[in-house]
Every structure is written in structure tokens, then in C-alpha cells.
Design a protein around this motif. Sequence first.
Motif, PDB file in Angstrom:
ATOM      1  N   VAL A 137       1.041  -1.247   0.114  1.00 51.29           N
ATOM      2  CA  VAL A 137       0.243  -0.049  -0.467  1.00 51.29           C
ATOM      3  C   VAL A 137       1.306   0.919  -0.165  1.00 51.29           C
ATOM      4  O   VAL A 137       0.029   2.716  -0.645  1.00 51.29           O
ATOM      5  CB  VAL A 137      -0.972  -0.368   1.043  1.00 51.29           C
ATOM      6  CG1 VAL A 137      -1.693   1.671   1.715  1.00 51.29           C
ATOM      7  CG2 VAL A 137      -2.184  -0.908   0.960  1.00 51.29           C
ATOM      8  N   GLY A 138       1.538   1.489   0.537  1.00 47.46           N
ATOM      9  CA  GLY A 138       2.738   2.875   0.753  1.00 47.46           C
ATOM     10  C   GLY A 138       4.089   2.750  -0.291  1.00 47.46           C
ATOM     11  O   GLY A 138       3.382   3.867  -0.922  1.00 47.46           O
ATOM     12  N   GLU A 139       4.164   1.546  -1.057  1.00 44.71           N
ATOM     13  CA  GLU A 139       4.512   2.399  -2.401  1.00 44.71           C
ATOM     14  C   GLU A 139       3.801   2.279  -3.375  1.00 44.71           C
ATOM     15  O   GLU A 139       4.245   3.150  -3.877  1.00 44.71           O
ATOM     16  CB  GLU A 139       5.185   0.263  -2.678  1.00 44.71           C
ATOM     17  CG  GLU A 139       6.604   0.311  -2.075  1.00 44.71           C
ATOM     18  CD  GLU A 139       7.516  -0.443  -2.715  1.00 44.71           C
ATOM     19  OE1 GLU A 139       7.220  -1.553  -3.329  1.00 44.71           O
ATOM     20  OE2 GLU A 139       9.080  -0.871  -2.744  1.00 44.71           O
ATOM     21  N   TRP A 140       2.372   1.647  -3.544  1.00 45.65           N
ATOM     22  CA  TRP A 140       1.022   2.129  -4.623  1.00 45.65           C
ATOM     23  C   TRP A 140       1.671   2.986  -3.969  1.00 45.65           C
ATOM     24  O   TRP A 140       1.169   4.010  -5.224  1.00 45.65           O
ATOM     25  CB  TRP A 140       0.039   0.933  -3.921  1.00 45.65           C
ATOM     26  CG  TRP A 140      -0.572   1.326  -5.416  1.00 45.65           C
ATOM     27  CD1 TRP A 140      -1.217   1.320  -6.343  1.00 45.65           C
ATOM     28  CD2 TRP A 140      -2.138   1.817  -4.472  1.00 45.65           C
ATOM     29  NE1 TRP A 140      -2.066   1.223  -7.063  1.00 45.65           N
ATOM     30  CE2 TRP A 140      -2.720   2.785  -5.829  1.00 45.65           C
ATOM     31  CE3 TRP A 140      -2.228   2.580  -3.636  1.00 45.65           C
ATOM     32  CZ2 TRP A 140      -4.164   3.094  -5.969  1.00 45.65           C
ATOM     33  CZ3 TRP A 140      -3.649   3.464  -3.376  1.00 45.65           C
ATOM     34  CH2 TRP A 140      -4.621   3.728  -5.210  1.00 45.65           C
ATOM     35  N   ALA A 141       1.308   3.639  -2.919  1.00 45.48           N
ATOM     36  CA  ALA A 141       0.800   5.088  -3.180  1.00 45.48           C
ATOM     37  C   ALA A 141       1.400   6.003  -3.253  1.00 45.48           C
ATOM     38  O   ALA A 141       1.337   7.493  -4.057  1.00 45.48           O
ATOM     39  CB  ALA A 141       0.525   5.325  -1.711  1.00 45.48           C
ATOM     40  N   SER A 142       2.463   6.097  -2.925  1.00 44.33           N
ATOM     41  CA  SER A 142       3.490   6.708  -3.603  1.00 44.33           C
ATOM     42  C   SER A 142       3.436   6.865  -4.972  1.00 44.33           C
ATOM     43  O   SER A 142       4.046   8.075  -5.022  1.00 44.33           O
ATOM     44  CB  SER A 142       4.717   6.197  -2.447  1.00 44.33           C
ATOM     45  OG  SER A 142       5.614   5.392  -3.023  1.00 44.33           O
ATOM     46  N   SER A 143       3.770   5.644  -5.770  1.00 48.51           N
ATOM     47  CA  SER A 143       3.655   6.427  -6.738  1.00 48.51           C
ATOM     48  C   SER A 143       2.601   6.734  -8.013  1.00 48.51           C
ATOM     49  O   SER A 143       3.046   7.354  -8.930  1.00 48.51           O
ATOM     50  CB  SER A 143       4.079   4.615  -7.568  1.00 48.51           C
ATOM     51  OG  SER A 143       2.181   3.829  -7.775  1.00 48.51           O
ATOM     52  N   TRP A 144       1.702   7.164  -7.021  1.00 47.99           N
ATOM     53  CA  TRP A 144       0.556   7.785  -7.921  1.00 47.99           C
ATOM     54  C   TRP A 144       0.506   9.635  -7.636  1.00 47.99           C
ATOM     55  O   TRP A 144       0.391   9.850  -7.772  1.00 47.99           O
ATOM     56  CB  TRP A 144      -1.102   7.750  -7.107  1.00 47.99           C
ATOM     57  CG  TRP A 144      -1.530   6.275  -8.186  1.00 47.99           C
ATOM     58  CD1 TRP A 144      -0.999   4.726  -7.345  1.00 47.99           C
ATOM     59  CD2 TRP A 144      -2.094   5.658  -9.159  1.00 47.99           C
ATOM     60  NE1 TRP A 144      -1.183   3.869  -8.290  1.00 47.99           N
ATOM     61  CE2 TRP A 144      -1.639   4.253  -8.819  1.00 47.99           C
ATOM     62  CE3 TRP A 144      -2.100   6.809 -10.236  1.00 47.99           C
ATOM     63  CZ2 TRP A 144      -2.550   4.166 -10.482  1.00 47.99           C
ATOM     64  CZ3 TRP A 144      -3.339   6.255 -11.579  1.00 47.99           C
ATOM     65  CH2 TRP A 144      -2.908   5.083 -11.202  1.00 47.99           C
ATOM     66  N   LEU A 145       2.001   9.703  -6.522  1.00 50.57           N
ATOM     67  CA  LEU A 145       1.591  11.024  -6.059  1.00 50.57           C
ATOM     68  C   LEU A 145       3.019  11.668  -7.018  1.00 50.57           C
ATOM     69  O   LEU A 145       4.051  10.554  -6.788  1.00 50.57           O
ATOM     70  CB  LEU A 145       1.718  10.608  -4.820  1.00 50.57           C
ATOM     71  CG  LEU A 145       0.849  10.148  -3.664  1.00 50.57           C
ATOM     72  CD1 LEU A 145       0.647  11.008  -2.445  1.00 50.57           C
ATOM     73  CD2 LEU A 145      -0.546  11.513  -4.319  1.00 50.57           C
ATOM     74  N   SER A 146       3.009  12.892  -6.981  1.00 49.87           N
ATOM     75  CA  SER A 146       4.162  13.524  -7.387  1.00 49.87           C
ATOM     76  C   SER A 146       5.801  13.489  -6.058  1.00 49.87           C
ATOM     77  O   SER A 146       4.606  13.287  -4.848  1.00 49.87           O
ATOM     78  CB  SER A 146       4.281  14.949  -7.976  1.00 49.87           C
ATOM     79  OG  SER A 146       4.069  16.037  -6.100  1.00 49.87           O
ATOM     80  N   PRO A 147       6.793  13.634  -6.615  1.00 48.90           N
ATOM     81  CA  PRO A 147       7.721  13.624  -5.641  1.00 48.90           C
ATOM     82  C   PRO A 147       8.079  14.121  -4.583  1.00 48.90           C
ATOM     83  O   PRO A 147       7.605  14.279  -2.927  1.00 48.90           O
ATOM     84  CB  PRO A 147       8.829  13.461  -5.359  1.00 48.90           C
ATOM     85  CG  PRO A 147       8.901  12.956  -7.496  1.00 48.90           C
ATOM     86  CD  PRO A 147       7.106  13.613  -8.086  1.00 48.90           C
ATOM     87  N   ASP A 148       7.071  15.724  -4.397  1.00 47.97           N
ATOM     88  CA  ASP A 148       6.768  16.082  -3.258  1.00 47.97           C
ATOM     89  C   ASP A 148       5.857  15.839  -2.452  1.00 47.97           C
ATOM     90  O   ASP A 148       6.145  16.417  -1.460  1.00 47.97           O
ATOM     91  CB  ASP A 148       6.818  18.280  -3.717  1.00 47.97           C
ATOM     92  CG  ASP A 148       8.460  18.288  -4.374  1.00 47.97           C
ATOM     93  OD1 ASP A 148       9.781  17.899  -3.949  1.00 47.97           O
ATOM     94  OD2 ASP A 148       8.511  19.521  -5.534  1.00 47.97           O
ATOM     95  N   ILE A 149       4.402  15.532  -2.952  1.00 48.55           N
ATOM     96  CA  ILE A 149       3.880  16.002  -2.441  1.00 48.55           C
ATOM     97  C   ILE A 149       4.097  14.944  -1.602  1.00 48.55           C
ATOM     98  O   ILE A 149       3.644  13.796  -0.603  1.00 48.55           O
ATOM     99  CB  ILE A 149       1.871  15.472  -3.505  1.00 48.55           C
ATOM    100  CG1 ILE A 149       1.825  16.730  -4.045  1.00 48.55           C
ATOM    101  CG2 ILE A 149       1.086  14.847  -2.609  1.00 48.55           C
ATOM    102  CD1 ILE A 149       1.576  18.225  -2.945  1.00 48.55           C
ATOM    103  N   ALA A 150       4.131  13.951  -2.272  1.00 50.63           N
ATOM    104  CA  ALA A 150       4.850  12.108  -1.210  1.00 50.63           C
ATOM    105  C   ALA A 150       5.199  12.375  -0.316  1.00 50.63           C
ATOM    106  O   ALA A 150       5.390  12.160   1.154  1.00 50.63           O
ATOM    107  CB  ALA A 150       5.135  11.193  -2.383  1.00 50.63           C
ATOM    108  N   ARG A 151       6.315  13.559  -0.311  1.00 51.97           N
ATOM    109  CA  ARG A 151       6.770  13.274   0.628  1.00 51.97           C
ATOM    110  C   ARG A 151       6.940  14.255   2.122  1.00 51.97           C
ATOM    111  O   ARG A 151       7.495  14.222   3.488  1.00 51.97           O
ATOM    112  CB  ARG A 151       8.229  14.384   0.285  1.00 51.97           C
ATOM    113  CG  ARG A 151       9.725  15.134   0.899  1.00 51.97           C
ATOM    114  CD  ARG A 151      10.890  15.460   0.466  1.00 51.97           C
ATOM    115  NE  ARG A 151       9.928  16.761   0.217  1.00 51.97           N
ATOM    116  CZ  ARG A 151      11.011  18.269   0.292  1.00 51.97           C
ATOM    117  NH1 ARG A 151      11.712  18.554   0.721  1.00 51.97           N
ATOM    118  NH2 ARG A 151      10.357  19.289  -0.334  1.00 51.97           N
TER     119      ARG A 151
END
Length: 185
Positions: A55-69
Motif C-alpha cells: 500500500v505504501g509503495e502503491w500510494a507513493s507511485s501515484w503522487l508527485s515526489p514533493d507531495i509524497a514527501r
Amino acid sequence: MEALFASTFAVAIAEIGDKTQLLALLLAVRFKNKTAIVFGILLSTILNHLLAAYVGEWASSWLSPDIARYIVAASFFAIALWVLVPDKADDEDSRFYRYGAFLATFVLFFLAEMGDKTQIATVVLAAKYQALAWVVAGTTIGMLLANVPVVIAGSMGAEKLPMTLIHRTCAVLFFVLGVATLLWS
């Protein structure tokens, strides 16, 4: 390797005084087969944290790097606050005891981890490091480091732990992880 060490340390510290650690104590007192309890903890943690890391990897793959950070950092800050509230064991656990030490432990640990601090931390760590295997290995090792001694020792000395200090230290750790995520990601 950073993902492994950070995951191990974060979960081992967060697990101290957590409801799953209290559950480990209850199971150790209830069942004599400590090996079955440890294997139940191991397998339920691997399965639960593997799902959380996906879930963590999937969610971060859908977000821009800045938003994910920013989301990951905010999650670390939220976990830092959450660990300051001690958990209590559920009274409903006894209905699973009839299944024996291994199955009761497997089911109860899996259920207890759903939405728990360490499961959320696994989601966040997987999103941060993008290293699923290392994060799952680390969080599983952290769970075992915190729970196996409780299973082995049973109820001896559990009440002597400085829980307030442990919870505050854990909160500081997650806060530092949040700041590090903002500064160096």
C-alpha cells in the motif's frame, strides 16, 4: 540497507507498550508453547506488513515526489503523536484461544496490527524508501525484537519498564524521521 535499519529501529521502539506487545504477554501467560507463539507473530507480521508495504509503495507511485514527501513527513509527525497514547489489550481475544497457540497468535496478531501504529509506520516507511523487501524485513525484525523477549519472559518484570520514557523516546524518533524526510528527501 538504510531502509532495513530504519524500519527495524522504528518498529522495535514503537512496539514497546503497544497493544500487540500486551497481546504477546497475554498469549505467553495463556499458552506454554512459546515456539508456536513466536512463529504466529512472525508469519502474521510478514503477511500484515507485506500488505502494508505494498500500500505504501502503491500510494507513493501515484503522487508527485514533493507531495509524497510532505505526506510521508506528516505521517511520521502523526505517528509521533499517536505513540504518546498507550494501548490496552482487548478483552475479546479469549475467543480465539481455543484454536491453540499458533493459530490464536497468528489471527490475533494479524487483527491487532490492522490500523496499528506499526502497520501505519510500515506503510509510511515503504512509501519513503521504495524498498519493499527491506522495509518488510526490517519491520518484521523490529516486531520480533520487541515481542519475542516478552513471550520468553512472560510476565516477569513487564511492569518495571519506564513506559512514559519509552513512549516519549519513540515519539522523538518518529518526529526526527519526519524532519529528516522534509530535509533530505
